[in-house]
Every structure is written in C-alpha cells, then in structure tokens.
Enzyme design. Structure first.
Site: not given
Ligand code: MRU
Length: 339
Positions: A52-53, A193, A234, A244
């Site tokens: 998650g970002a 997720q 992201d 995203n």
């Molecule tokens: O691959 P991840 O789980 O790190 O992906 C990022 C995300 O969780 C999503 O794209 C999310 O919607 C944005 S990050 C808050």
C-alpha cells in the site's frame, strides 16, 4: 485503528528495528514482523509483508533511517557510500508508488547531515501520513449521503497507510456518524487485497459489506446498486492521470458509462509533479505465480499455496493500471476535494 481492542499502526520504528503487521498472513493470522536491518526492510517491501502506497512510503523512510544507523560507525566517506547504496536498494524494491520515492529521498537528505535527523524525518513522514489520512476521512465523508452503497477496489484502508487509510477513511467516518452505509468489496485478484485485507478491516470496524468477484462491479452498477466509487492511488501524475491497482481502470470506465461518481482518495504525498502524464508512470510487473497460484487456509487450518490455473500455462501480471483524469470525478486529499 484497533485490532482486538488494541491500537495499532501498520508500521513503526523502535530503536533500530522496524515493526510491521505481516499482511501476507492476514486475515488468517495477526502477526508482527520485526526487521532488524535496512536490507530486511527492503525484502519486506518486495515480498509485500508491508504494502500500500502510504505504508511502503513510511517503511522506505524507516529503512533509510536504519541504513544511517547501520553506517554510523563508518568514516564520513564510507558512510555516504553506504547511504548511496541503500538509496538505490530501497528505491529498487517497488517502482510504482510515489510515496516510496518521496520518503526515501527526504530521509536520505537528512541522513547526509546526521542519523538523528534521519530518524526524526522518517517518523515525521509516518506521522504526516496518518494525519493526512484522518483529514481525507473528514473531507470524504461530506460526499457520502445516508444509506449510500459504496464500491472500492484493492485495499486503500489503514493497512495501506500508517493509520485510517485513504479510500476507506471517509467510509469509517461516515460509519461512525451512523450514516448506514454499505461497501462492495471486490476481491482484487491476483493477490486479493480486497477479499483478504479490506474485508478484514471493514469487519473489524463493523462496517456492513459484501465481497464480490472482480467482474461483478459493472453488473451492480447497471442494477443501481452502487452510488459512488472511492479508490486509492499509488501515483498521480501532474495532469491527474492516476495509477492504482490493476482493475481500477475498468471500474472507472464502467462508472463513467453509468454516470456514477468515481473518486480517488490520496494524500498529496502521492501526487508526482515530475511525472507529466500517466504514460510516464512505471507499472510494476510481478511474478506470474501470483496469478497461477492462490494461498489460503486448508481443511487443517494451515496456509497452503495451490495451483488455480491450467498446468504449464504462463501468466502475465501487471500490478497497476492508469485511469485517465477524464474518468475521475474528483480527488479527496488532506487539503480538501478537488475536481
Ligand atoms: O500492490 P499493493 O497492494 O501495494 O497495491 C497498492 C494498493 O493497495 C492499491 O493500489 C491501493 O488502492 C492504493 S495504495 C493506498
């Protein structure tokens, strides 16, 4: 946020260790992973123990602080060489989330002065992340009417940040205010997720929700079952194009067709003014195993990885897509709502 009545943040630093909730084990097991050096922290980002970002941004900042602690007994020249190597290693963990690059470079600059300043800066980034998400909740809540049915994608809840979350923060605020909302959680293959993390978060916070297959959203839109969509981001390019989790783009296209508001919730730390448009955003490609295999609880309550596709077929696994700004109704940030 609370887990079994105890307050947790997704990631935190204590002395020279970084602690994080082990997200690969959720929702089946709640465990804290301790990383004792910066390379272990890099590995935790790569393998998505933390994801998650916002969460990987803060973790990357902590990793850089760890590197400055690890190098603190070296000569000035060797200290800087060590930091430069660490910067490269941390930035090579995952390419798409802007927060990772923002945090690494902010802490690196302070580490060049002293390790104490590096540690303070890393903690500041984590605190800013939590505060920004809290504000996103307050602003985003204003868009949510009583009895709204909201769809989201992937996990942009508190597990994807330090606390509160981005897309889910307005949901938590609306729920707290008794607006009787309901959330459609799409599973978000390949790593699920949505089904694993977002559903777990919503359950913990007593938010009414149901998990749906990834390909069910357009059908629900056509049936008038979705009032608005809120996703995270992201990286947001200078023109507003938004990267995203893979699958976001098709939700946005369908939302436009059915005239459903599509909001992106993200702290301003996810905006990247140095990337002109979505075409310039690097999309991470992950292992094909994430598509071909699934991990879940077996009958003996043990986590097991099983093949869920035709044996010997190959898979392609882009982890993100880019939604053009024309499809986005507005951005919910800690500064307010911009359209
Ligand atoms: O691959 P991840 O789980 O790190 O992906 C990022 C995300 O969780 C999503 O794209 C999310 O919607 C944005 S990050 C808050």
């Amino acid at each position: 946020m609370k887990v079994k009545n105890q307050n947790y943040q997704t990631v935190w630093m204590q002395a020279s260790s970084v602690f994080m909730i082990e997200q690969n084990l959720l929702p089946f097991e709640f465990k804290i992973f301790e990383s004792i050096n910066y390379l272990q922290t890099c590995q935790a980002i790569k393998t998505m123990i933390v994801r998650g970002a916002g969460a990987i941004g803060a973790t990357a900042g902590f990793a850089m602080a760890q590197a400055s602690i690890e190098a603190s007994n070296l000569s000035k020249e060797k200290y800087i060489l060590f930091l430069n190597k660490a910067l490269k290693n941390i930035e090579a963990t995952r390419p798409t989330a802007q927060n990772l690059f923002m945090a690494t470079s902010r802490v690196y600059k302070k580490a060049l002065i002293s390790r104490e300043l590096a540690i303070l800066e890393a903690q500041k980034i984590a605190d800013e992340d939590a505060m920004a998400c809290k504000k996103i909740g307050e602003f985003g809540n204003k868009l949510i009417k009583p009895n709204y049915k909201i769809a989201t994608h992937c996990n942009a809840g508190w597990l994807a940040f330090i606390d509160y979350g981005s897309a889910l923060s307005p949901v938590y605020e609306a729920n707290k205010q008794g607006k009787n909302i309901f959330v459609w959680v799409d599973e978000t293959r390949p790593r699920s997720q949505g089904a694993r993390l977002t559903a777990w978060e919503l359950k913990n916070e007593n938010v009414a929700h149901k998990i749906i297959a990834d390909n069910a959203t357009a059908h629900l839109m056509s049936q008038g079952q979705i009032d608005m969509i809120i996703t995270g981001a992201d990286r947001i390019a200078a023109n507003g194009d938004t990267a995203n989790k893979i699958g976001t783009l098709e939700k946005a296209i369908a939302a436009k067709y059915y005239g459903i508001p599509f909001y992106v919730a993200a702290p301003t730390s996810t905006f990247d003014k140095n990337t002109a448009t979505g075409k310039d955003i690097k999309i991470e490609e992950r292992s094909q195993d994430e598509v071909l295999y699934q991990t879940g609880l077996n009958k003996n309550n043990k986590l097991e990885k099983i093949l869920v596709a035709s044996p010997n077929s190959e898979a392609f696994n882009p982890a993100f897509d880019v939604t053009p700004v024309e499809l986005i109704t507005g951005f919910i940030t800690e500064e307010g709502i911009s359209r």
